[in-house]
Scaffold this motif. Structure first.
Motif, PDB file in Angstrom:
ATOM      1  N   ARG A  21     -19.364  35.100  15.006  1.00 57.21           N
ATOM      2  CA  ARG A  21     -20.144  36.322  14.816  1.00 57.21           C
ATOM      3  C   ARG A  21     -20.719  36.405  13.412  1.00 57.21           C
ATOM      4  O   ARG A  21     -20.568  37.420  12.707  1.00 57.21           O
ATOM      5  N   LEU A  22     -21.362  35.339  12.996  1.00 56.17           N
ATOM      6  CA  LEU A  22     -21.924  35.300  11.653  1.00 56.17           C
ATOM      7  C   LEU A  22     -23.148  36.199  11.556  1.00 56.17           C
ATOM      8  O   LEU A  22     -23.948  36.293  12.481  1.00 56.17           O
ATOM      9  N   LYS A  23     -23.279  36.845  10.425  1.00 54.88           N
ATOM     10  CA  LYS A  23     -24.489  37.612  10.139  1.00 54.88           C
ATOM     11  C   LYS A  23     -25.617  36.631   9.796  1.00 54.88           C
ATOM     12  O   LYS A  23     -25.375  35.444   9.602  1.00 54.88           O
ATOM     13  N   VAL A  24     -26.832  37.165   9.712  1.00 55.07           N
ATOM     14  CA  VAL A  24     -27.987  36.290   9.500  1.00 55.07           C
ATOM     15  C   VAL A  24     -27.836  35.478   8.222  1.00 55.07           C
ATOM     16  O   VAL A  24     -28.005  34.252   8.217  1.00 55.07           O
ATOM     17  N   HIS A  25     -27.498  36.149   7.120  1.00 55.44           N
ATOM     18  CA  HIS A  25     -27.400  35.425   5.854  1.00 55.44           C
ATOM     19  C   HIS A  25     -26.246  34.420   5.882  1.00 55.44           C
ATOM     20  O   HIS A  25     -26.303  33.382   5.216  1.00 55.44           O
TER      21      HIS A  25
END
Length: 238
Positions: A128-132
């Motif tokens: 569930r990584l964020k965009v950055h």
């Protein structure tokens, strides 16, 4: 070319006739452009839908500038969609279609091979990584020196991609911002080192222009190295 979802809703309600607007395109190219324009205000086309239309127009032999003019877009917009259409793996394209991955990460994945793209996409979704954080994972993967290191990074990316956000960092906000600028510069240099013009897909005029711009870029790099007094690899140790 437009209204498939609305047609389904009409059918679900039992309708046997529906109102339509007929726009007669003068050519197959205009029909493809109409597909983009008709979905522009309330956005119903995905980024990959746009990419496929742009890729289809380019496969018809239409230049990037001409596609931009026909679609009422800038050339940069066309070039980015074309990159998605030609470089993304099928599975990643499907994930972008389903909006599991956003276009920002998709553009970054274009710098990797198809297998690596699929691996990063799976890891980004699993953790569930964020965009950055996804962008940081792409950058870190390109810096790995061995398959074992890549495998470890993909299996446990959080230790790397979230390292900078830890409150225990000894760096000030200014230092972190400068560190981020340096990292972006390093990533850009890596991309420049990997840059190659494709053997196919460019018109002679496009190839001449890109070759000219590439020579200018290398000249700018040379001037930058001269200003920084970097003449030999050994001087980097000083």
């Amino acid at each position: 070319i437009d209204g498939f979802k609305r047609l389904c809703r009409w059918r679900d309600r039992g309708a046997t006739k529906v109102p339509v607007v007929v726009e007669r395109a003068g050519s197959k190219h205009e029909a493809k452009v109409l597909l983009l324009r008709s979905n522009a205000p309330p956005r119903t086309l995905s980024t990959m839908d746009e990419a496929r239309v742009v890729g289809s127009l380019r496969s018809d032999g239409i230049s990037v500038a001409a596609v931009a003019a026909m679609a009422g877009r800038k050339k940069g917009w066309v070039a980015k969609r074309l990159m998605l259409a030609t470089r993304l793996s099928p599975s990643v394209s499907a994930r972008v279609d389903r909006r599991e991955l956003g276009p920002t990460l998709a553009y970054a994945l274009c710098a990797l091979g198809h297998e690596a793209q699929d691996q990063v996409a799976r890891s980004a979704l699993q953790h569930r990584l964020k965009v950055h954080e996804g962008l940081a994972l792409v950058s870190a993967l390109r810096c790995c020196d061995s398959n074992a290191e890549r495998k470890q990074l993909l299996a446990q990316p959080l230790d790397v991609v979230r390292q900078r956000s830890r409150s225990t960092s000894p760096l000030s906000a200014t230092a972190l911002a400068l560190q981020e600028r340096r990292e972006r510069a390093r990533q850009m240099l890596a991309e420049i080192a990997d840059f190659r013009l494709p053997d196919q897909g460019l018109t002679p005029a496009e190839r001449r222009r890109l070759e000219s711009e590439w020579r200018l870029t290398k000249h700018q790099l040379s001037e930058t190295a001269r200003v920084l007094s970097i003449e030999t690899p050994g001087e980097l140790n000083h």
